[in-house]
Design a protein around this motif. Structure first.
Motif, PDB file in Angstrom:
ATOM      1  N   TYR A  94       1.032  -1.584   0.196  1.00 53.31           N
ATOM      2  CA  TYR A  94      -0.151  -0.323   0.237  1.00 53.31           C
ATOM      3  C   TYR A  94       0.661   0.899  -0.468  1.00 53.31           C
ATOM      4  CZ  TYR A  94      -3.899  -2.800  -0.288  1.00 53.31           C
ATOM      5  OH  TYR A  94      -5.156  -3.650   0.007  1.00 53.31           O
ATOM      6  N   TYR A 116      -8.605  -1.209   1.903  1.00 56.34           N
ATOM      7  CA  TYR A 116      -7.837  -2.102   2.848  1.00 56.34           C
ATOM      8  C   TYR A 116      -7.818  -0.624   4.313  1.00 56.34           C
ATOM      9  CZ  TYR A 116      -4.194  -4.288   4.612  1.00 56.34           C
ATOM     10  OH  TYR A 116      -2.797  -5.598   5.377  1.00 56.34           O
ATOM     11  N   GLU A 117      -7.977  -0.006   4.331  1.00 53.73           N
ATOM     12  CA  GLU A 117      -8.314   0.330   5.485  1.00 53.73           C
ATOM     13  C   GLU A 117      -9.141   0.557   6.240  1.00 53.73           C
ATOM     14  OE1 GLU A 117      -7.683   4.998   5.382  1.00 53.73           O
ATOM     15  OE2 GLU A 117      -5.810   4.261   4.531  1.00 53.73           O
ATOM     16  N   SER A 136      -2.102   6.712   7.911  1.00 56.38           N
ATOM     17  CA  SER A 136      -3.008   6.058   8.030  1.00 56.38           C
ATOM     18  C   SER A 136      -3.697   4.801   8.122  1.00 56.38           C
ATOM     19  CB  SER A 136      -3.557   6.237   6.592  1.00 56.38           C
ATOM     20  OG  SER A 136      -2.620   4.342   6.321  1.00 56.38           O
ATOM     21  N   PHE A 137      -2.319   4.113   8.166  1.00 60.27           N
ATOM     22  CA  PHE A 137      -2.628   2.344   9.295  1.00 60.27           C
ATOM     23  C   PHE A 137      -2.610   2.728  10.824  1.00 60.27           C
ATOM     24  CE2 PHE A 137      -0.634  -1.348   6.148  1.00 60.27           C
ATOM     25  CZ  PHE A 137      -2.119  -0.519   4.880  1.00 60.27           C
ATOM     26  N   ALA A 184      -6.652   4.567  11.819  1.00 61.16           N
ATOM     27  CA  ALA A 184      -6.999   3.433  11.632  1.00 61.16           C
ATOM     28  C   ALA A 184      -8.138   1.276  12.600  1.00 61.16           C
ATOM     29  CB  ALA A 184      -7.536   2.588   9.753  1.00 61.16           C
ATOM     30  N   ARG A 185      -6.824   1.492  12.233  1.00 58.28           N
ATOM     31  CA  ARG A 185      -6.595   0.774  14.026  1.00 58.28           C
ATOM     32  C   ARG A 185      -6.793   1.693  15.204  1.00 58.28           C
ATOM     33  NH1 ARG A 185      -6.286  -4.485  15.424  1.00 58.28           N
ATOM     34  NH2 ARG A 185      -4.883  -5.094  17.267  1.00 58.28           N
ATOM     35  N   THR A 240      -8.683   2.946   0.705  1.00 55.71           N
ATOM     36  CA  THR A 240      -9.564   3.450   2.131  1.00 55.71           C
ATOM     37  C   THR A 240     -10.335   2.018   2.231  1.00 55.71           C
ATOM     38  OG1 THR A 240      -9.584   5.606   0.992  1.00 55.71           O
ATOM     39  CG2 THR A 240     -11.262   4.675   1.923  1.00 55.71           C
TER      40      THR A 240
END
Length: 236
Positions: free
Chosen positions: A24, A75-76, A222-223, A226-227, A73
């Motif tokens: 990514y 995947y997020e 971004s990861f 999201a987490r 997005t």
């Protein structure tokens, strides 16, 4: 989960799946190149007074940007879902499904953002003074928080209708807790600012290395977001 637990988990989570992080990251770099190439192509077309080149560059660039943006997005959203389930593993890569979910989130984003705009426009006509600005600001904040809840609802079920249940999403805000949400956003802002500030300093020292680092940092953050968002919603 407590705020400290959420961030201690989220900050190391991207390293649980280096393969996805790298893939990514490459998509993010390609996205950046596509956007930059589109702008350059359109500028060249304008200078050459070639309207077809301007339109062609714009259309191709926009299509590439949207496709890659939707995949990233999607995947997020899967990362958010794993956070909601408190699953320590990382999502698999499913390009088609994640693209579709990215499109769904785009719809959710548009709906949640357009409602406060409409309300603010109506308030401006009705009140026509500072009161409308205060109410509009409050409405915008509520819907921004509701959008976060809508994202979690979409990630959890992949159901567009469930995500667009705005009243229920607003209700989720109180279930998470206003104070907890406020603290979460403040700490996230501080972390993002600190990480990007360091990357920016390196960019000023060496633009090539800094540019690559900015791309890596962007995907990493971004990861993390999201987490952390998924973990925050896991108590609802």
């Amino acid at each position: 989960m407590e705020i400290g637990e959420i961030f201690s988990d989220a900050l190391v989570y991207p390293f649980h799946n280096i393969k996805a992080l790298v893939i990514y990251l490459v998509l993010g770099i390609i996205l950046g190149i596509a956007v930059g190439g589109t702008i350059a192509g359109m500028a060249a077309g304008i200078l050459a007074e070639n309207i077809l080149a301007v339109i062609g560059s714009g259309i191709i660039g926009i299509i590439i940007a949207f496709v890659l943006g939707f995949i990233i997005t999607g995947y997020e959203l899967d990362i958010v879902k794993f956070g909601i389930e408190r699953d320590p593993s990382s999502p698999g890569i499913d390009i088609v499904r994640q693209f579709i979910n990215g499109v769904k989130y785009f719809v959710v984003y548009i709906v949640y953002m357009i409602v406060p705009i409409i309300i603010s426009a109506i308030l401006a006509v009705v009140f026509q003074h500072w009161l409308s600005s205060i109410i509009s600001a409050i409405v915008s904040i509520v819907f921004a928080l509701a959008l976060m809840m809508g994202q979690c609802r979409l990630a959890k079920t992949e159901d567009l209708g469930y995500a667009l249940a705005i009243g229920d999403a607003i209700g989720d805000i109180s279930r998470v807790g206003i104070v907890k949400l406020a603290l979460f956003i403040i700490l996230m802002f501080i972390i993002v600012f600190a990480v990007f500030f360091v990357a920016l300093i390196i960019t000023r020292w060496n633009s090539t290395v800094g540019g690559i680092l900015m791309g890596i940092v962007g995907i990493y953050i971004s990861f993390v977001i999201a987490r952390a968002t998924g973990l925050l919603y896991s108590d609802v």
